[in-house]
Scaffold this active site. Structure first.
Site, mmCIF file in Angstrom:
data_model
loop_
_atom_site.group_PDB
_atom_site.id
_atom_site.type_symbol
_atom_site.label_atom_id
_atom_site.label_comp_id
_atom_site.label_asym_id
_atom_site.label_seq_id
_atom_site.Cartn_x
_atom_site.Cartn_y
_atom_site.Cartn_z
ATOM 1 N N GLU A 107 0.819 -1.314 0.069
ATOM 2 C CA GLU A 107 0.007 0.078 -0.028
ATOM 3 C C GLU A 107 0.761 1.275 -0.046
ATOM 4 O OE1 GLU A 107 -2.290 -0.519 3.417
ATOM 5 O OE2 GLU A 107 -4.150 -1.436 2.308
ATOM 6 N N HIS B 239 -9.819 10.751 4.368
ATOM 7 C CA HIS B 239 -9.758 10.115 2.901
ATOM 8 C C HIS B 239 -10.223 11.116 1.894
ATOM 9 C CE1 HIS B 239 -10.370 6.822 0.189
ATOM 10 N NE2 HIS B 239 -9.779 6.167 0.963
ATOM 11 N N ARG C 219 -2.683 11.005 -0.965
ATOM 12 C CA ARG C 219 -4.213 11.213 -0.369
ATOM 13 C C ARG C 219 -4.237 12.543 0.291
ATOM 14 N NH1 ARG C 219 -5.853 6.584 4.204
ATOM 15 N NH2 ARG C 219 -5.951 5.295 2.695
ATOM 16 N N HIS D 254 -11.121 10.358 8.617
ATOM 17 C CA HIS D 254 -10.830 8.979 8.378
ATOM 18 C C HIS D 254 -10.205 8.284 9.500
ATOM 19 C CE1 HIS D 254 -10.714 5.034 6.558
ATOM 20 N NE2 HIS D 254 -9.509 5.036 6.091
ATOM 21 N N ARG E 218 -0.691 9.082 9.591
ATOM 22 C CA ARG E 218 -0.688 7.661 9.645
ATOM 23 C C ARG E 218 -0.243 6.803 8.472
ATOM 24 N NH1 ARG E 218 -5.304 3.247 9.253
ATOM 25 N NH2 ARG E 218 -6.046 4.911 7.355
HETATM 26 C C1 LIG Z 1 -13.659 2.299 6.509
HETATM 27 C C2 LIG Z 1 -12.331 2.085 7.205
HETATM 28 C C3 LIG Z 1 -11.431 1.296 6.861
HETATM 29 C C4 LIG Z 1 -10.201 1.040 7.546
HETATM 30 N N1 LIG Z 1 -9.078 0.305 6.925
HETATM 31 C C5 LIG Z 1 -8.081 0.027 7.611
HETATM 32 C C6 LIG Z 1 -7.150 -1.051 7.334
HETATM 33 O O1 LIG Z 1 -7.163 -1.448 6.340
HETATM 34 N N2 LIG Z 1 -5.947 -1.229 7.945
HETATM 35 C C7 LIG Z 1 -6.062 -0.633 9.218
HETATM 36 O O2 LIG Z 1 -4.664 -0.688 9.935
HETATM 37 N N3 LIG Z 1 -6.604 0.288 9.712
HETATM 38 C C8 LIG Z 1 -7.902 0.611 9.136
HETATM 39 N N4 LIG Z 1 -8.806 1.534 9.453
HETATM 40 C C9 LIG Z 1 -8.565 2.029 10.705
HETATM 41 C C10 LIG Z 1 -8.665 0.910 11.852
HETATM 42 O O3 LIG Z 1 -9.971 0.129 11.491
HETATM 43 C C11 LIG Z 1 -9.058 1.549 13.347
HETATM 44 O O4 LIG Z 1 -8.145 2.538 13.603
HETATM 45 C C12 LIG Z 1 -9.160 0.533 14.196
HETATM 46 O O5 LIG Z 1 -10.115 -0.666 13.915
HETATM 47 C C13 LIG Z 1 -9.664 0.846 15.665
HETATM 48 O O6 LIG Z 1 -9.854 -0.032 16.439
HETATM 49 P P1 LIG Z 1 -10.116 0.108 17.991
HETATM 50 O O7 LIG Z 1 -10.227 -1.408 18.836
HETATM 51 O O8 LIG Z 1 -9.054 0.923 18.588
HETATM 52 O O9 LIG Z 1 -11.600 0.814 17.928
HETATM 53 P P2 LIG Z 1 -13.103 0.495 17.229
HETATM 54 O O10 LIG Z 1 -12.892 -0.951 16.482
HETATM 55 O O11 LIG Z 1 -13.412 1.657 16.558
HETATM 56 O O12 LIG Z 1 -14.042 0.004 18.367
HETATM 57 C C14 LIG Z 1 -14.310 0.930 19.523
HETATM 58 C C15 LIG Z 1 -15.201 0.166 20.516
HETATM 59 O O13 LIG Z 1 -15.488 0.994 21.534
HETATM 60 C C16 LIG Z 1 -16.824 1.179 21.828
HETATM 61 N N5 LIG Z 1 -17.102 2.508 22.505
HETATM 62 C C17 LIG Z 1 -16.872 3.559 21.987
HETATM 63 N N6 LIG Z 1 -17.105 4.445 23.018
HETATM 64 C C18 LIG Z 1 -17.877 3.669 24.106
HETATM 65 C C19 LIG Z 1 -18.585 4.284 25.147
HETATM 66 N N7 LIG Z 1 -18.638 5.699 25.645
HETATM 67 N N8 LIG Z 1 -18.928 3.258 25.906
HETATM 68 C C20 LIG Z 1 -19.039 1.857 25.511
HETATM 69 N N9 LIG Z 1 -18.326 1.271 24.644
HETATM 70 C C21 LIG Z 1 -17.685 2.500 23.722
HETATM 71 C C22 LIG Z 1 -17.445 0.953 20.449
HETATM 72 O O14 LIG Z 1 -18.862 0.630 20.726
HETATM 73 C C23 LIG Z 1 -16.490 -0.117 19.855
HETATM 74 O O15 LIG Z 1 -16.987 -1.374 20.481
HETATM 75 C C24 LIG Z 1 -9.758 1.802 8.838
HETATM 76 C C25 LIG Z 1 -11.100 2.434 9.357
HETATM 77 C C26 LIG Z 1 -12.137 2.542 8.700
HETATM 78 C C27 LIG Z 1 -13.210 3.545 9.210
#
Ligand SMILES: Cc1cc2nc3c(=O)[nH]c(=O)nc-3n(C[C@H](O)[C@H](O)[C@H](O)COP(=O)(O)OP(=O)(O)OC[C@H]3O[C@@H](n4cnc5c(N)ncnc54)[C@H](O)[C@@H]3O)c2cc1C
Length: 538
Positions: free
Chosen positions: A122, A244, A290, A351, A386
């Site tokens: 990528e 994005h 980007r 994003h 990032r």
């Molecule tokens: C469309 C898209 C494509 C992406 N593609 C990539 C990729 O290919 N590769 C890559 O490395 N990254 C990618 N990213 C970024 C990556 O997906 C995220 O940075 C990562 O998944 C974040 O994971 P996380 O566990 O920190 O949070 P998340 O997966 O966002 O989970 C957050 C959790 O916290 C909970 N939560 C939030 N606030 C509260 C609250 N007040 N009380 C209780 N629960 C709460 C939510 O309900 C959820 O369960 C992408 C992001 C998007 C949006």
């Protein structure tokens, strides 16, 4: 009636970071994993591309480190980058052991036990190092980890639970700083329950919903950042928000990304008049990086006062378009846009939140007993921009590191005694929810217009003025009415917006994702923007 619960570990968030931490801890610990919607509602489920890691024999840690440092525009913390990359292989092996169905590469299947998974390349990466599960990596990872978590009797998975605020010794007027648990709204009962825990983990994802247009799902409201700030934690580099360039613009289409591969295959960006514009901004035109493309689109939208621009691939044979982009084709068709014949209306969309809660290599925050992992944290890995697919990697590496740290401290930390019940005696049901809806819209629009892709001092001052008014109004509302998910999120979004504005105001240069017309140059010395709450170090 509100309830009291006690767990060894309270994990707020059920995405890649939260589930990894819960699964890495030993089975004798009682763990609660909360999600404010259904369990799949974080960004993790929507990640498409994959996870970056040094897996190929031709690739090296040095190369991945260098690429990340370059993308970060001089602002990455090298020790964080090195730590993450050095632990990438074992993190991926752990995912494979959990059963994540990564796409295999028949060509490189090897008898010596070497790597037999398909790796893509990528933007910014100088090697093939993205392991993936077709084009739905996040969903594959999420489903596998959730299935594993469901099999563990020590892990309680709790949906529709919205953490409102953290409970700390300081807030209770006790001596000490420790985090003791959280108040959590149970959306089914409408009550705010009390969760006491020996360790509390914020795994709440990013804050991209602070902007009008975002690729993120609805819950990306920066709840963890705002709760940590109110609990006395420092936050870092919140001015760096990745946009994005092309998100589908349609009133009914929530958060649908149009992959950059379309531009790679010849799609052209056009104004409503049909005129191309990218060549005025960069000799690489549509193939510029980007952030340059996002900035050019933003410039044209502001210059002409238009709602969107258009991405056109209709000059390519229809069969080619359908074969290469089946998902985009189908999704656009759902909204009445046949991309083999019509241009696609697009806008840039927020994003990824590069900054967050300041943490150590263990995920530990400034408040003892409180950890932050995943997108909500600021580890120093991403610097000012990032690099693609490093974010999921960060979730796994730091979740595993936090689990190891918690294990080391287990014997020294007792369960907190019964915590005070949430006081709802002074509040009533709101009959003015229109205020919440209005403030949501206003906040996200002025953040988009004034604190978005291109900034100026004046725009930031305007935004600061407006956010202060909103914060006062929200505070008043919060003191008088029962909490709801919308109100909790609005309160947090406004808090994070203020922190983003203040961070942007402190940076008198343009670097990485922070671009301001008043300081277009990059300063020779790269410095983090660290903000400390008034209660920090009390
Ligand atoms: C469309 C898209 C494509 C992406 N593609 C990539 C990729 O290919 N590769 C890559 O490395 N990254 C990618 N990213 C970024 C990556 O997906 C995220 O940075 C990562 O998944 C974040 O994971 P996380 O566990 O920190 O949070 P998340 O997966 O966002 O989970 C957050 C959790 O916290 C909970 N939560 C939030 N606030 C509260 C609250 N007040 N009380 C209780 N629960 C709460 C939510 O309900 C959820 O369960 C992408 C992001 C998007 C949006």
């Amino acid at each position: 009636m509100s309830q009291h619960y006690q767990h060894d570990v309270l994990v707020i968030g059920s995405g890649a970071a939260g589930l990894t931490l819960a699964l890495t801890l030993p089975e004798h610990l009682r763990i609660a994993v909360l999600s404010k919607g259904n369990l799949a509602n974080g960004s993790t489920y929507w990640a498409q591309g994959g996870v970056a890691a040094v897996l190929d024999d031709m690739d090296t840690v040095e190369s991945h480190v260098d690429d990340t440092l370059n993308a970060g525009a001089g602002l990455c913390r090298e020790e964080a980058v090195r730590f993450t990359v050095e632990h990438s292989r074992e993190a991926i092996q752990w995912l494979i052991d959990q059963g994540v169905p990564f796409t295999r590469d028949d060509q490189t299947a090897r008898e010596d036990g070497g790597f037999e998974f398909h790796l893509t390349r990528e933007g910014g990466h100088s090697h093939r190092r993205i392991i993936h599960a077709a084009d739905a990596t996040g969903a594959a990872i999420f489903k596998t980890l959730l299935e594993q978590a469901r099999q563990r009797t020590n892990i309680e998975l709790l949906e529709q639970r919205v953490a409102v605020d953290l409970i700390t010794e300081r807030k209770l007027g006790l001596t000490g700083q420790r985090c003791l648990g959280a108040y959590v709204l149970n959306r089914a009962s409408g009550e705010v329950d009390t969760y006491g825990a020996r360790f509390v983990i914020l795994a709440t994802g990013g804050a991209a919903k602070v902007y009008l247009y975002t690729s993120n799902p609805d819950g990306a409201c920066g709840d963890g950042i705002a709760m940590a700030w109110r609990a006395g934690c420092r936050v870092g580099n919140l001015e760096f928000n990745q946009f994005h360039p092309t998100c589908l613009y349609h009133p009914q289409a929530k958060s649908f990304l149009i992959t950059e591969a379309l531009r790679g295959e010849g799609a052209l960006l056009k104004l409503p008049s049909g005129e191309r514009f990218m060549q005025r901004f960069d000799p690489r035109a549509e193939l510029a990086p980007r952030d340059i493309v996002a900035r050019a689109i933003d410039h044209e939208m502001k210059r002409l006062g238009i709602d969107c621009v258009y991405l056109d691939i209709s000059h390519k044979p229809a069969a080619f378009v359908r074969a290469h982009f089946p998902t985009v084709y189908e999704r656009c068709l759902d909204f009445g846009i046949d991309i083999t014949r019509q241009p696609i209306p697009v806008v840039p969309a927020a994003h990824y939140t590069c900054g967050g809660v300041v943490v150590e290599q263990t995920g530990a925050t400034d408040v003892p007993g409180l950890y932050a992992i995943g997108e909500t944290s600021f580890t120093g890995l991403h610097g000012a921009n990032r690099m693609a697919s490093n974010s999921l990697l960060e979730c796994f590496v730091y979740a595993r590191s936090a689990a190891a740290d918690i294990l080391q401290q287990l014997d020294r930390v007792a369960m907190p005694s019964r915590l005070p019940t949430w006081d709802a005696s002074q509040v009533t049901d709101s009959d003015e929810d229109v205020i919440i809806a209005h403030n949501w819209d206003e906040l996200r629009r002025f953040m988009w217009d004034y604190v978005g892709i291109v900034r100026t001092n004046k725009r930031l001052q305007r935004a600061e003025h407006r956010v202060r008014l909103l914060l006062d109004e929200i505070d008043e509302f919060y003191s008088n009415y029962k909490v709801s998910r919308d109100l909790i999120e609005l309160r947090n979004l406004a808090q994070v917006a203020e922190l983003m504005i203040h961070s942007a105001m402190q940076r008198h240069e343009s670097r990485g994702l922070h671009y301001t017309l008043d300081y277009p140059q990059q300063l020779p010395e790269a410095k983090d923007t660290i903000l400390a709450p008034p209660t920090y170090g009390d």
